[in-house]
Motif scaffolding. Structure first.
Motif, PDB file in Angstrom:
ATOM      1  N   SER A 137     -44.946  -4.330 -20.648  1.00 15.64           N
ATOM      2  CA  SER A 137     -46.520  -4.259 -21.071  1.00 15.64           C
ATOM      3  C   SER A 137     -47.219  -5.234 -20.547  1.00 15.64           C
ATOM      4  N   LYS A 138     -46.519  -6.559 -20.400  1.00 10.38           N
ATOM      5  CA  LYS A 138     -47.114  -7.342 -19.722  1.00 10.38           C
ATOM      6  C   LYS A 138     -46.177  -8.358 -19.084  1.00 10.38           C
ATOM      7  N   PRO A 139     -46.432  -8.796 -18.105  1.00  6.92           N
ATOM      8  CA  PRO A 139     -47.493  -8.767 -17.233  1.00  6.92           C
ATOM      9  C   PRO A 139     -48.032  -7.470 -16.449  1.00  6.92           C
ATOM     10  N   TYR A 140     -49.351  -7.010 -16.507  1.00  6.02           N
ATOM     11  CA  TYR A 140     -49.535  -5.796 -15.943  1.00  6.02           C
ATOM     12  C   TYR A 140     -49.271  -5.706 -14.658  1.00  6.02           C
ATOM     13  N   LEU A 141     -49.344  -6.618 -13.852  1.00  9.59           N
ATOM     14  CA  LEU A 141     -48.882  -6.642 -12.453  1.00  9.59           C
ATOM     15  C   LEU A 141     -47.626  -6.380 -12.032  1.00  9.59           C
ATOM     16  N   LEU A 142     -46.577  -6.720 -12.886  1.00 10.02           N
ATOM     17  CA  LEU A 142     -45.088  -6.382 -12.875  1.00 10.02           C
ATOM     18  C   LEU A 142     -45.021  -4.827 -13.110  1.00 10.02           C
ATOM     19  N   LYS A 143     -45.723  -4.278 -14.078  1.00 13.71           N
ATOM     20  CA  LYS A 143     -45.508  -3.089 -14.428  1.00 13.71           C
ATOM     21  C   LYS A 143     -45.992  -2.179 -13.105  1.00 13.71           C
ATOM     22  N   LEU A 144     -47.171  -2.547 -12.687  1.00 13.16           N
ATOM     23  CA  LEU A 144     -47.613  -1.541 -11.525  1.00 13.16           C
ATOM     24  C   LEU A 144     -46.927  -1.839 -10.416  1.00 13.16           C
ATOM     25  N   LEU A 145     -46.265  -2.992 -10.091  1.00 12.52           N
ATOM     26  CA  LEU A 145     -45.356  -3.108  -9.028  1.00 12.52           C
ATOM     27  C   LEU A 145     -44.152  -2.238  -9.182  1.00 12.52           C
ATOM     28  N   VAL A 146     -43.454  -2.227 -10.359  1.00 17.29           N
ATOM     29  CA  VAL A 146     -42.373  -1.477 -10.635  1.00 17.29           C
ATOM     30  C   VAL A 146     -42.520  -0.065 -10.652  1.00 17.29           C
ATOM     31  N   TYR A 147     -43.720   0.312 -11.035  1.00 16.82           N
ATOM     32  CA  TYR A 147     -44.161   1.661 -11.326  1.00 16.82           C
ATOM     33  C   TYR A 147     -44.528   2.335 -10.077  1.00 16.82           C
ATOM     34  N   SER A 148     -45.141   1.620  -9.129  1.00 12.93           N
ATOM     35  CA  SER A 148     -45.607   1.795  -7.684  1.00 12.93           C
ATOM     36  C   SER A 148     -44.169   1.896  -6.823  1.00 12.93           C
ATOM     37  N   VAL A 149     -43.448   1.170  -6.802  1.00 11.44           N
ATOM     38  CA  VAL A 149     -42.317   1.212  -5.992  1.00 11.44           C
ATOM     39  C   VAL A 149     -41.434   2.484  -6.335  1.00 11.44           C
ATOM     40  N   GLY A 150     -41.386   2.807  -7.559  1.00  7.85           N
ATOM     41  CA  GLY A 150     -40.457   3.860  -8.294  1.00  7.85           C
ATOM     42  C   GLY A 150     -41.010   5.056  -7.772  1.00  7.85           C
ATOM     43  N   ILE A 151     -42.535   5.162  -7.696  1.00 14.55           N
ATOM     44  CA  ILE A 151     -43.063   6.325  -7.230  1.00 14.55           C
ATOM     45  C   ILE A 151     -42.993   6.526  -5.786  1.00 14.55           C
ATOM     46  N   GLY A 152     -42.986   5.633  -5.041  1.00 18.62           N
ATOM     47  CA  GLY A 152     -42.918   5.630  -3.616  1.00 18.62           C
ATOM     48  C   GLY A 152     -41.491   6.051  -3.205  1.00 18.62           C
ATOM     49  N   LEU A 153     -40.638   5.541  -3.693  1.00 15.74           N
ATOM     50  CA  LEU A 153     -38.991   5.853  -3.469  1.00 15.74           C
ATOM     51  C   LEU A 153     -39.049   7.438  -3.890  1.00 15.74           C
ATOM     52  N   SER A 154     -39.221   7.921  -4.863  1.00 13.12           N
ATOM     53  CA  SER A 154     -38.961   9.258  -5.570  1.00 13.12           C
ATOM     54  C   SER A 154     -39.750  10.016  -4.464  1.00 13.12           C
ATOM     55  N   ALA A 155     -41.356   9.870  -4.159  1.00  8.03           N
ATOM     56  CA  ALA A 155     -42.017  10.607  -3.396  1.00  8.03           C
ATOM     57  C   ALA A 155     -41.734  10.833  -1.845  1.00  8.03           C
ATOM     58  N   ASP A 156     -40.990   9.613  -1.479  1.00  7.37           N
ATOM     59  CA  ASP A 156     -40.322   9.551  -0.060  1.00  7.37           C
ATOM     60  C   ASP A 156     -39.025  10.633   0.140  1.00  7.37           C
ATOM     61  N   GLN A 157     -38.312  10.726  -0.958  1.00 11.90           N
ATOM     62  CA  GLN A 157     -37.044  11.307  -0.863  1.00 11.90           C
ATOM     63  C   GLN A 157     -37.478  13.074  -1.279  1.00 11.90           C
ATOM     64  N   LEU A 158     -38.516  13.025  -2.101  1.00 13.98           N
ATOM     65  CA  LEU A 158     -38.783  14.346  -2.406  1.00 13.98           C
ATOM     66  C   LEU A 158     -39.470  15.048  -1.136  1.00 13.98           C
ATOM     67  N   ILE A 159     -40.215  14.533  -0.497  1.00 12.60           N
ATOM     68  CA  ILE A 159     -40.656  15.099   0.753  1.00 12.60           C
ATOM     69  C   ILE A 159     -39.659  15.190   1.656  1.00 12.60           C
ATOM     70  N   PHE A 160     -38.942  14.489   1.866  1.00  6.34           N
ATOM     71  CA  PHE A 160     -37.897  14.501   2.763  1.00  6.34           C
ATOM     72  C   PHE A 160     -36.932  15.613   2.519  1.00  6.34           C
ATOM     73  N   ILE A 161     -36.555  16.021   1.202  1.00  8.68           N
ATOM     74  CA  ILE A 161     -36.004  17.162   0.895  1.00  8.68           C
ATOM     75  C   ILE A 161     -36.762  18.558   0.874  1.00  8.68           C
ATOM     76  N   ILE A 162     -37.901  18.263   0.599  1.00  7.68           N
ATOM     77  CA  ILE A 162     -39.024  19.588   0.829  1.00  7.68           C
ATOM     78  C   ILE A 162     -38.964  20.215   2.287  1.00  7.68           C
ATOM     79  N   LEU A 163     -39.033  19.130   3.122  1.00  8.68           N
ATOM     80  CA  LEU A 163     -38.861  19.385   4.693  1.00  8.68           C
ATOM     81  C   LEU A 163     -37.698  19.912   4.994  1.00  8.68           C
ATOM     82  N   GLY A 164     -36.665  19.783   4.158  1.00  8.80           N
ATOM     83  CA  GLY A 164     -35.265  20.323   4.645  1.00  8.80           C
ATOM     84  C   GLY A 164     -34.269  19.491   5.271  1.00  8.80           C
ATOM     85  N   ALA A 165     -34.717  18.028   5.476  1.00 10.84           N
ATOM     86  CA  ALA A 165     -33.752  17.319   5.905  1.00 10.84           C
ATOM     87  C   ALA A 165     -32.784  16.525   5.051  1.00 10.84           C
ATOM     88  N   GLY A 166     -33.034  16.808   3.805  1.00 11.17           N
ATOM     89  CA  GLY A 166     -32.066  16.018   2.740  1.00 11.17           C
ATOM     90  C   GLY A 166     -31.599  16.882   1.798  1.00 11.17           C
TER      91      GLY A 166
END
Length: 83
Positions: free
Chosen positions: A54-83
């Motif tokens: 819950s606090k600090p908000y910046l930590l939550k934003l950092l952890v959540y954003s990195v998680g989204i970035g990692l997941s989105a990168d792998q999903l796009i890789f899988i959808i394109l047929g390479a993973g």
């Protein structure tokens, strides 16, 4: 910087960092108990970890954003047929 802009900046920075890592260190796998753990699962883990922060908000934003970035990168890789 607005929160939304910071979110997208961190997401894209995470994706770029993963792509650079894959280019510099090809065919490197992360194993836990004999299973290959792709960065998609690390991203999902980070997303769930960010929920109770819950606090600090910046930590939550950092952890959540990195998680989204990692997941989105792998999903796009899988959808394109390479993973």
């Amino acid at each position: 910087m607005k929160k939304e802009n910071l979110f997208w900046f961190i997401v894209f920075a995470a994706v770029i960092a993963v792509r650079v890592g894959v280019i510099l260190f090809p065919n490197r796998d992360f194993y836990i108990l004999g299973l290959i753990i792709h960065h998609f699962w690390i991203g999902i883990f980070l997303i769930f970890i960010s929920i109770p922060i819950s606090k600090p908000y910046l930590l939550k934003l950092l952890v959540y954003s990195v998680g989204i970035g990692l997941s989105a990168d792998q999903l796009i890789f899988i959808i394109l047929g390479a993973g």
